[in-house]
Design an enzyme around this catalytic site. Structure first.
Site: not given
Ligand SMILES: NC(=O)c1ccc[n+]([C@@H]2O[C@H](COP(=O)([O-])OP(=O)(O)OC[C@H]3O[C@@H](n4cnc5c(N)ncnc54)[C@H](O)[C@@H]3O)[C@@H](O)[C@H]2O)c1
Length: 323
Positions: A153, A166, A170
């Protein structure tokens, strides 16, 4: 360009019950991969559990003619990581791709984090990436082929307020990638993805602090120019490329933001070299800080040895006769 497909390949995507992970699974399945859709469900802190999230994604893939199974184990324990990869081996017999995507957040101002806020986030992102990738890597080494994508991230590598836990978690993906890439046999590649997209469930929990109004306004002012590119499908294109055999580079970091795709790298300035056995005084060092900071000339070391090479070059320039 030949079509990039995943026929006869098996992909595991963690945290894939919604948001980015679901988009990754659907694109991989559409291109022929058999997919393990992992999600613990439950809250965005990673507590509790519900099969619904992973099941819905699996149903959607199957209705479109794809192949997928659900898995509900947590990434945050060694047993959970093993079970997730075992689900792929039991159902499909191999693991070609692992996308470590599961994530949680607990947002606070830096001075207000509790030990629990830190542990909960490190457990999912840092230990989770480790515990899922390790059994997948062992299988990939046996197969002589594998693609590992670690989802990181901008909150870590560039920084955003209220996310010290976080951001730190990351950024650990970078170290994990660097070390795995140097140990991995040919055929096994590992890269980091820095996504940005709307629609994820991550937003913190009730009671979490929000960034201050000025920060939110500055972010909103920027993002209105590229909202079209914030669909998860933009990130899925890069995730699938990194997961494919078409990507033969390893140890690289790619950002996807609002339709813009970039490589991120860590540079080392040419710096200042102090010859001889006497360390510089603090004042002498301070007198050279502009030279140390100067970004006009830099290299991008790919290993600790390559950083050593830069010191060798500086030493040889100063004392070329040293054996
Ligand atoms: N969306 C963004 O703009 C963004 C930006 C930077 C990084 N990220 C990273 O991308 C990834 C996906 O993010 P997203 O935006 O789709 O969020 P999201 O919350 O929709 O997806 C994360 C998923 O991880 C699952 N989860 C949490 N703890 C868990 C565990 N212990 N075991 C298994 N599953 C677990 C949650 O239930 C959730 O469905 C994450 O790692 C997030 O940090 C997202």
């Amino acid at each position: 360009m030949d079509e990039i497909d995943f026929r006869n390949q098996v992909a595991v995507v963690t945290g894939a019950g919604g948001g980015l992970g679901a988009a990754f699974c659907k694109e991989l399945a559409r291109r022929g991969a058999a997919v393990v859709v992992n999600d613990l469900g439950g809250s965005t802190t990673g507590e509790g559990g519900s099969a619904d999230y992973a099941d819905r994604v699996v149903d959607e893939i199957r209705r479109s003619g794809g192949t997928a199974v659900a898995n509900y184990d947590t990434v945050a324990t060694e047993a959970g990581g093993e079970a997730i990869i075992r689900a792929a081996l039991d159902a499909f017999g191999r693991v070609d791709v692992v996308i470590s995507n599961a994530g949680n957040q607990r947002n606070r101002r830096f001075g207000e984090f509790t030990a629990d806020d830190i542990d909960a986030v490190l457990a999912v992102h840092v230990k989770g990436a480790f515990f899922v990738t390790q059994p997948a890597y062992r299988q990939m080494v046996k197969q002589g082929y594998g693609r590992i994508v670690l989802v990181s991230s901008q909150s870590g590598i560039f920084g955003n307020p209220i996310r010290a836990n976080y951001g730190a978690a990351k950024t650990a993906m970078i170290g994990l990638m660097n070390v795995i890439a140097q140990e991995a046999p040919p055929g096994v590649a590992v890269n980091c993805l820095f996504p940005n997209a709307r629609g994820g469930r991550l937003g913190g929990e009730p009671g979490d602090v929000r960034p201050d109004a000025d920060f939110l306004a500055a972010a909103a002012e920027r993002s209105r120019h590229y909202l079209d590119g914030m669909d998860p499908s933009f990130v899925a294109a890069m995730a699938c490329y990194l997961a494919s055999g078409a990507c033969d580079s390893s140890q690289n970091m790619y950002s996807v933001l609002g339709g813009k795709y970039s490589r991120i790298f860590v540079g080392l300035t040419e710096g200042w070299f102090k010859p001889g056995a006497a360390a510089p005084s603090v004042e002498e060092l301070a007198a050279h800080i502009a030279e140390i900071d100067d970004q006009a000339r830099y290299v991008v070391p790919r290993s600790g040895l390559e950083e050593m090479d830069t010191a060798v070059a500086a030493a040889l320039r100063t004392a070329p006769t040293r054996p």
